[in-house]
Design a protein around this motif. Structure first.
Motif, short mmCIF file in Angstrom:
data_model
loop_
_atom_site.label_atom_id
_atom_site.label_comp_id
_atom_site.label_asym_id
_atom_site.label_seq_id
_atom_site.Cartn_x
_atom_site.Cartn_y
_atom_site.Cartn_z
N GLY A 168 0.61 -1.27 0.21
CA GLY A 168 0.10 0.07 0.00
C GLY A 168 0.62 1.10 -0.06
O GLY A 168 0.38 2.35 0.13
N GLU A 169 2.14 1.08 -0.27
CA GLU A 169 3.12 2.28 -0.19
C GLU A 169 3.33 2.98 -1.66
O GLU A 169 3.14 2.14 -2.25
N VAL A 170 3.60 4.08 -1.68
CA VAL A 170 4.02 4.72 -2.81
C VAL A 170 5.37 5.06 -2.84
O VAL A 170 5.72 5.70 -1.81
N TYR A 171 6.26 4.33 -3.30
CA TYR A 171 7.70 4.37 -3.36
C TYR A 171 8.44 4.86 -4.61
O TYR A 171 8.07 4.46 -5.67
N GLY A 172 9.19 5.95 -4.42
CA GLY A 172 9.85 6.74 -5.57
C GLY A 172 11.20 6.16 -5.71
O GLY A 172 11.92 6.18 -4.98
N LEU A 173 11.56 5.80 -7.01
CA LEU A 173 12.92 5.67 -7.56
C LEU A 173 13.43 7.12 -8.23
O LEU A 173 13.05 7.34 -9.47
N LEU A 174 14.29 7.73 -7.65
CA LEU A 174 14.61 8.98 -8.24
C LEU A 174 16.12 9.19 -8.67
O LEU A 174 17.03 8.64 -7.87
N GLY A 175 16.34 9.71 -9.86
CA GLY A 175 17.59 9.92 -10.17
C GLY A 175 17.71 10.38 -11.77
O GLY A 175 16.66 10.20 -12.46
N PRO A 176 18.85 10.77 -12.01
CA PRO A 176 18.89 11.41 -13.60
C PRO A 176 19.01 10.21 -14.32
O PRO A 176 18.98 8.88 -14.08
N ASN A 177 18.54 10.58 -15.82
CA ASN A 177 18.80 9.52 -16.81
C ASN A 177 19.95 8.66 -16.70
O ASN A 177 21.14 9.14 -16.61
N GLY A 178 19.93 7.37 -16.81
CA GLY A 178 21.11 6.31 -16.78
C GLY A 178 21.32 6.12 -15.35
O GLY A 178 22.32 5.40 -14.95
N ALA A 179 20.63 6.29 -14.28
CA ALA A 179 20.89 6.06 -12.91
C ALA A 179 20.67 4.48 -12.57
O ALA A 179 21.20 4.10 -11.48
N GLY A 180 19.94 4.08 -13.35
CA GLY A 180 19.47 2.47 -13.07
C GLY A 180 17.99 2.41 -12.71
O GLY A 180 17.74 1.37 -12.35
N THR A 234 -0.08 -0.95 -4.16
CA THR A 234 1.53 -0.49 -4.07
C THR A 234 1.98 0.00 -5.22
O THR A 234 1.99 -0.68 -6.41
N VAL A 235 2.46 1.19 -5.11
CA VAL A 235 3.13 1.88 -6.47
C VAL A 235 4.55 2.05 -6.24
O VAL A 235 5.11 2.66 -5.46
N VAL A 236 5.40 1.58 -7.22
CA VAL A 236 6.70 2.07 -7.16
C VAL A 236 6.88 2.65 -8.69
O VAL A 236 6.71 2.34 -9.81
N LEU A 237 7.25 4.05 -8.26
CA LEU A 237 7.23 5.11 -9.33
C LEU A 237 8.61 5.54 -9.86
O LEU A 237 9.56 6.06 -8.67
N SER A 238 9.23 5.58 -10.94
CA SER A 238 10.43 5.87 -11.11
C SER A 238 10.30 7.21 -11.84
O SER A 238 9.43 7.30 -13.02
N SER A 239 11.23 8.33 -11.84
CA SER A 239 10.98 9.61 -12.39
C SER A 239 12.27 10.27 -12.24
O SER A 239 13.05 9.96 -11.10
N HIS A 240 12.74 11.04 -13.26
CA HIS A 240 13.78 12.30 -12.78
C HIS A 240 13.30 13.49 -12.60
O HIS A 240 13.95 14.36 -12.61
#
Length: 315
Positions: free
Chosen positions: A20-32, A177-183
């Motif tokens: 039930g969590e919103v989890y962010g993956l944050l980083g510039p392009n090419g971060a993984g 449950t949301v895993v969100l990738s963005s720069h």
């Protein structure tokens, strides 16, 4: 860890996402970020290490994991010549639903995302914002508990991006449950309960938005005034504010601004100085550090340097 020859796409990465969590993956392009999402979805095998999705290892049981997750890739991925309805029914059929059940799921999922009026429209003729919503509908067609979003608002205009963020927040409130990738820094921090900053395949820091922002204690203070300031104001302000951790002091016509750790004391001293010089204070603005500043501070603290990852969208 994920390695391609001598190149490490991911190294030493470890994190846990609660139900039930919103989890962010944050980083510039090419971060993984995309590599991480693909590994979670079972689309690639880690070189070393283990991933568990609801207790299931994607490398060992990829089909089970595919029923647990819905994936929205960065680029449009459906058939442009098919209608929204046909695309959604096709995806539902892949998951083994009967024709009647696929039809029902396509209709209900589309309506839940505000796509009911577009079921008969070809996917290729939709705007970018509508395509993203159809992509999310396709990812949700089998009602997975986990949704993986890769750069969901990339390329969208401001209004379309805002509406899509509202849809994502609504899904989270429904228990997904949301895993969100963005720069886009502001996007992740507005949606996520917690976030992880990735840089060159490594985890730099992880925490709630408040925890990540706490790395910078200095706030930007701007005091607006009327009247003609004396030429000596700049020197006098530096002398008066030097004891309060002030930096980046700027005096422009009608405004005095600075960054300070002892914000209240610096603010009081500034207002007192302006009034003593015959200037009338008309407004005060105090802003926390920007997310660009936070990102750079964490990267530099880890021994690296990074340009703003905001892509022109944070601020």
């Amino acid at each position: 860890m994920k390695r391609y020859g001598d190149t490490y796409a991911l190294k030493g990465l470890s994190f846990t996402v609660a139900r039930g969590e919103v989890y962010g993956l944050l980083g510039p392009n090419g971060a993984g970020k995309t590599t991480t999402l693909r590994a979670i979805a079972g689309a690639l095998r880690p070189t070393r290490g283990r991933i568990l999705v609801e207790g299931v290892d994607p490398a060992r049981e990829p089909l089970r994991v595919k029923r647990l997750v819905g994936v929205v890739p960065e680029l449009p991925s459906l058939f442009p010549e098919l209608t929204v309805r046909d695309n959604l029914e096709f995806i539902a059929g892949i998951y083994g639903f009967s024709r009647s059940e696929a039809r029902r799921r396509a209709r209900e999922t589309a309506e839940a995302l505000g796509l009911g009026d577009y079921l008969g429209v070809r996917y290729g003729r939709l705007s970018k914002g509508l395509k993203r919503r159809v992509d999310i509908a396709a990812a949700l067609i089998h009602d997975p508990p986990i949704l993986l979003l890769d750069e969901p608002t990339s390329g969208l205009d401001v209004i379309a991006a805002s509406r899509l963020r509202e849809r994502i927040a609504a899904l989270a409130r429904q228990g997904k449950t949301v895993v969100l990738s963005s720069h886009y820094i502001e996007e992740v921090m507005a949606l996520a309960d917690r976030a992880l900053i990735l840089y060159r395949g490594s985890k730099i820091v992880e925490g709630t938005p408040a925890m990540l922002r706490r790395v910078l204690s200095k706030k930007r203070v701007t005091i607006y005034y009327t009247g003609e300031p004396p030429q000596s104001l700049s020197v006098e302000a530096r002398e008066a504010l030097g004891a309060y951790g002030v930096e980046d002091l700027k005096i422009e016509r009608g405004a005095l601004s600075f960054k300070a750790s002892r914000t209240v004391e610096a603010l009081e001293a500034s207002i007192r100085l302006l009034r003593e010089r015959g200037l009338r204070v008309v407004d005060v603005e105090v802003l926390p550090p920007s997310w660009d500043d936070v990102f750079k501070a964490h990267i530099e603290a880890a021994g690296g340097r990074a340009a703003c990852p905001c892509g022109g969208r944070a601020g």
